[in-house]
Scaffold this active site. Sequence first.
Site, mmCIF file in Angstrom:
data_model
loop_
_atom_site.group_PDB
_atom_site.id
_atom_site.type_symbol
_atom_site.label_atom_id
_atom_site.label_comp_id
_atom_site.label_asym_id
_atom_site.label_seq_id
_atom_site.Cartn_x
_atom_site.Cartn_y
_atom_site.Cartn_z
ATOM 1 N N ASP A 234 0.810 -1.211 0.000
ATOM 2 C CA ASP A 234 0.000 0.000 0.000
ATOM 3 C C ASP A 234 0.855 1.277 0.000
ATOM 4 O OD1 ASP A 234 -2.782 1.165 0.590
ATOM 5 O OD2 ASP A 234 -1.622 2.019 2.235
ATOM 6 N N GLU A 298 1.718 -0.248 -4.872
ATOM 7 C CA GLU A 298 0.773 0.821 -5.205
ATOM 8 C C GLU A 298 1.514 2.147 -5.167
ATOM 9 O OE1 GLU A 298 -3.164 3.278 -3.769
ATOM 10 O OE2 GLU A 298 -1.665 2.600 -2.326
HETATM 11 C C1 GLC Z 1 -4.063 3.407 -0.435
HETATM 12 C C2 GLC Z 1 -5.342 2.614 -0.371
HETATM 13 C C3 GLC Z 1 -6.433 3.498 0.170
HETATM 14 C C4 GLC Z 1 -6.048 3.945 1.558
HETATM 15 C C5 GLC Z 1 -4.686 4.612 1.571
HETATM 16 C C6 GLC Z 1 -4.142 4.723 2.943
HETATM 17 O O1 GLC Z 1 -4.119 4.433 -1.356
HETATM 18 O O2 GLC Z 1 -5.640 2.087 -1.635
HETATM 19 O O3 GLC Z 1 -7.671 2.857 0.175
HETATM 20 O O4 GLC Z 1 -7.013 4.814 2.053
HETATM 21 O O5 GLC Z 1 -3.721 3.885 0.836
HETATM 22 O O6 GLC Z 1 -3.740 3.471 3.421
#
Ligand code: GLC
Length: 562
Positions: A234, A298
């Site tokens: 994440d 991500e």
């Molecule tokens: C990422 C996740 C999102 C979350 C954020 C904080 O972007 O996809 O849903 O709110 O991280 O963890």
Amino acid sequence: MPSGMPSSAPPPSPGKALNPEQPLNPEQPLNLEQQSPAWWQSGVIYQIYPLSFADSNGDGIGDLAGIRARLGHLAALGVDAVWISPIYPSPMADFGYDVCDYCAVDPRFGTLDDFAALVAEAHARGLRVLLDFIPNHSSDQHPWFVEARSSRQNPKRDWYLWHDAAPGGGPPNNWLSEFGGPAWHWDEATGQYYLHSFLKEQPDLNWRNPEVRRAMLAVLSFWLELGVDGFRVDAIHHLFKDSEWRDNPRNPEYRPGMAPRRQLLRRYTTDLPEIHDAVREMRGLLDRQGGERLLIGEAHLPFARLVAYYGERLDGFHLPFNFHLIGAAWEAGALQALITQYEAALPAGAWPNWVLGNHDRSRIASRIGAAQARVAALLLCTLRGTPTLYYGDEIGMRDVPIRPDQVHDPFEKNVPGLGLGRDPERTPMQWSAQAHAGFSSAPPWLPVASDYAQVNVERQEQDPSSLLALYRALLALRRKETALSLGSYAALDVKAPLLGYLRTHGQRRIGVLLNTSAALQRRGVPSAFRRERVLLSTHVGRSGGALGADLLPDEAVAFSPT
Ligand code: GLC
């Protein structure tokens, strides 16, 4: 059997990218093109948002037993892996992305035994299981943070990012939270601010502290030992922050109505070079575990920056998620440019990937309409690279309007009315025309779409012209045709609103043409292909026949010489 393999072996894969018995030799760059392909190169990933997938115990919230009971749907769809958004104990300030124990399961979702049972059954069905790993921040309820905020002298203090107030008072610098407001929260008891890139309930961990690194890597080992096949990591671009705490510059392109954090360019808060070392450590750990474990990152970055996350020696993420289709204008020229730029930006040997939707962005069927969502399905499943599907997109679920009194997402609560809320794309999976769409026996935590009696899995399973039937056919074709799963890519010179390309593997060549408009494209098919055979069309009756000269309104086709 290497240590940590689950008792039920992972599904057979077409080949091994890595020898599970041998740690990576850091002197030897990994060249995927010289190896037989890994499962995740030809494979397809499916994202489950566990709160909304399937509720087995009638509390209105999805759970692990619910997912397990629905694995048949995923096997029939033809995906290779499921990535499950966070299942860890959490106060749910950010619906699981605020973790208070990285090595357990939230009772709402079940138990560790439920998780083991899910992994075992998934593996028995040939499906791999990927978890979400959230390294940038914990919950403020995590025992580490509870300790850290107990006193300035606490040994865990330095596990988070603390700073004195600015000389005249107020936050130490101008950094903004992704969810609106300052990224700093004043801790009255100890008289310092702590940093939170997201909610104040999500304090940022200090990755410059070696103990934090060790503790977080131990989390990965914990789940790997339980048989997890990999992780989606994440918010990786946030992992390090400027050690001099410099102010971020103003963003000249900011306009009112945009997310408030866009007032600043995130020069000192995202994409810092130190991140790559940390990713390499994570990757090394997975590689040493063997069994082709997959590491996905991500990072919301332009292509030029994003591809650095493969690692200098392809020793970073196997797949830094490519979200660019989500934000793209649905227009042939724009899509073509994006594909070309991405292909050009990829380092040698790096494997591409494409994402059409996720739990943070408006659903594809709402973005471009039901007819073009079929075209998008064909695009996603025939582009070069690993596709990721978001749950419900395979049946064309749409964003569900959420009344102010139904809002759960903290983003919408903090910054109301700008359309930033993420509840609309997180609503319960529509399984059937039964009450609550067959998701639960109780009223679900978020409302079910009003069209669920028409748009649901059970109904689409009976209908050969449904989007679900199209996705199943596409994934079956992809599995059968190496040209689609692993072949090379070359753009076709066609005019907007058409988009086209060729995928080639050995002697096999498959063409793809997509009509991104609702208008008939008379003589739109280049003459060289008109006698070819349609392998699959968004328009069911066309499959198997000759391609011909025209492309129907909202039609996308895959075709081959024989
Ligand atoms: C990422 C996740 C999102 C979350 C954020 C904080 O972007 O996809 O849903 O709110 O991280 O963890």
